[in-house]
Scaffold this active site. Structure first.
Site: not given
Lengths: 485, 95
Positions: A77, A157, A181
């Site tokens: 990420k 997210s 997330s």
């Protein structure tokens, strides 16, 4: 069978048995990434680093290495700082930022032999539930509803992480979870996502959003793969003062424990009027699977559940407004010139932050400002204590809690964008555990009538990820969920 | 809780965010609607509840106060838009 269809556990065995090499596996993923570029899962791809690390992994495998992730290609990420590699947090304000250091979690993954494929898309500064606030454009969910060609969100997210793992562009990925997330995008994309206990994974080198909530965790195709990855990612780090000085359990060994004799809490507050009927039915089905495996359902109450979201939307923006004060155009990233220092700060931040980030910085500044601190921030911290106590009380009676992960399946890109509060409601089932700091995992458990994945969430008390993994494994075995890859 | 344009202007200044006048009204409406939704917290009885100030029940640990890192001005300055020598540059603040 294509090389990208194996799980981490399968690839681990086959790499050690020399059925294929790390270089071959990595090349298969690099090709899949090119083919799947339309998903916009990656902000930056790092094929050179990937090839180099795969080659080194092959050399180590040749001399008998049994490192936990030797030769396993992972996506990272783009909230984790990676040495010499663009790190954006999906924000314009970090333009050109190449950290001179590596985050603790990605260093551990690298040192365990894994191969970094690239940096994955996310909501800007991890603020969002749909991966639509990224400066680099939205990520698409590889799943589509039956008889529809509409592009769906992958959740957020960690949407790039979810899309890449579900779509076969990475064998596993790191995510971060502040209010859901990791778990919510895992549910939207039909994969497994684990948020460990607050303090399990070091936050050092992870771009900060809300420091008392942020936790890193794995996103993978199976429960076993998450157990393998989490075992590598966590552990004490003196560079993060909230990192726990505790031994790392053997998560993989816990998978075989089963749930016989366990008491599973079903919180009545998670079944509000109007809960989606398919979500509700899957939840009942999940409990039935656990019952069939020898567990006992126990109805419990978490009375402050309805206050979790408003509490979160004070605590998280307050911490964010403070954390994001560092983006000032001086030390890294974007700078917009101004006549004075203040003008340079204000213009830089106005140009660099997107609408949702600005909204949260303003809310956070407001609730921390003189005259409002006690009424909002302190009040929220007290309600947070009550939410945590609800869980403490519940875990006196039960070993784990089962809930839906999200109130719906993935929705279309462009939906729910007009009303911030409607978007926040995506995290209604995941935020309470974040506030309490307890571990939570999402397991894909079924499909809607239109063929979209739904997840079930398993929560346990602090530091008891082993029970969480045991419950998740039973759910996974019973659900027989058909992955895309 | 309703935020007016003057309040939005004030917090934007505190947050060092340049907000054009035309955005004040819509922002005030958006933030008011979020704060209105948050207002429900006031109905929770928190008398004698200690605030939860972090994500964990662990005690913060003490460590020896010593330098463990540093002496890397090139690394520190590497990502700056503009630097001179071993310094970051900013617009002139002293006349």
């Amino acid at each position: 069978m294509s090389l990208t269809s194996f799980t981490i556990a399968e690839a681990r065995t086959k790499l050690r048995a020399k059925e294929f090499s790390a270089v071959e596996l990595t090349e298969a993923y690099l090709a899949a990434m090119e083919q799947g570029a339309g998903l916009n899962a990656f902000i930056t791809t790092t094929p050179e680093i990937a090839r180099e690390r795969a080659k080194a992994a092959d050399a180590r495998l040749k001399s008998g290495s049994t490192a936990a992730l030797e030769g396993i290609p992972l996506g990272i990420k783009d909230l984790f700082c990676t040495e010499g590699v663009l790190t954006t947090a999906a924000s314009h304000i970090l333009d050109g930022f190449k950290p001179r250091y590596e985050s603790t979690v990605t260093a551990k993954l690298r040192d365990a032999g894994s191969v970094m494929l690239g940096k994955l898309n996310l909501d800007e500064f991890a603020m969002g539930s749909a991966t639509i606030t990224s400066f680099y454009g939205p990520t698409k969910n590889p799943w589509k509803a039956r008889n529809s060609n509409a592009d769906l969100v992958p959740g957020g997210s960690s949407g790039g992480s979810a899309a890449s793992v579900a779509g076969g562009l990475a064998l596993g990925a790191t995510g971060t979870d502040t209010g859901g997330s990791i778990r919510q995008p895992a549910a939207f994309a039909g994969i497994v996502g684990v948020k460990p206990t607050y303090g399990r994974c070091s936050r050092w080198g992870v771009v900060a959003f809300a420091s008392s909530l942020d936790q890193a965790g794995p996103m993978t195709r199976t429960v076993r793969d998450s157990a393998i990855m989490l075992g590598v990612m966590c552990g004490h780090d003196p560079k993060d003062s909230t990192s726990a000085n505790r031994a790392v359990p053997d998560f993989e060994a816990a998978l075989a424990r089963g749930v016989k004799g366990l008491r599973i809490g079903i919180p009545k507050e998670y079944r509000p009027d109007g809960l989606n009927a398919e979500v509700s039915a899957l939840w009942d089905q999940g409990m039935q699977w656990l019952k069939d495996a020898g567990a006992t359902p126990v109805e419990i109450s978490l009375p402050h559940t309805k206050y979790a979201l408003p509490t979160y939307y004070i605590v998280a923006p307050a911490e964010a407004s403070s954390n994001l004060a560092r983006y000032d155009g001086v030390r890294f990233g974007l700078r917009v010139p101004g006549q004075s220092l203040d003008e340079m700060y204000s213009k830089t931040r106005a140009a660099g932050f997107g609408a949702e980030v600005k909204r949260r910085v303003l809310i956070g500044t407001y609730v921390l400002s003189a005259g409002y601190y006690d009424a909002y921030y302190l009040k929220a911290q007290k309600v947070r204590a009550l939410i945590a106590k609800d869980f403490d009380d519940a875990f006196e009676k039960v070993d784990a809690i089962l809930t839906p992960t999200a109130p719906s399946a993935a929705f279309a890109i462009g939906e729910r964008m007009d009303d911030p509060v409607a978007m926040y409601l995506n995290d209604v089932f995941t935020v309470p555990a974040s506030l309490a700091g307890i571990p939570g995992a999402s397991v894909p458990a079924g499909l809607t009538s239109t063929g979209l994945p739904l997840g079930l969430q398993v929560l346990t008390k602090r530091w008891d990820e082993e029970t969480m993994f045991a419950v998740c494994q039973v759910l996974e075995d019973a659900a027989q969920f058909k992955r895309l890859v | 809780m309703s935020l007016d344009k003057a309040t939005v202007r004030r917090i934007a200044t505190l947050a060092r965010l340049d907000v054009p006048d035309s955005d004040l009204e819509p922002l005030a409406n958006e933030l008011s609607s979020i704060m209105g939704w948050i207002e429900q917290l006031q109905e929770v009885d928190t008398t004698s509840v200690a605030p939860m100030t972090g994500g964990t029940d662990m005690k913060l640990v003490w460590r020896v106060d010593e330098v463990t890192d540093g002496g890397k001005p090139d690394d520190v300055l590497a990502n700056a838009t503009d630097s001179q020598g071993a310094f970051f540059t900013v617009p002139k603040v002293v006349e």
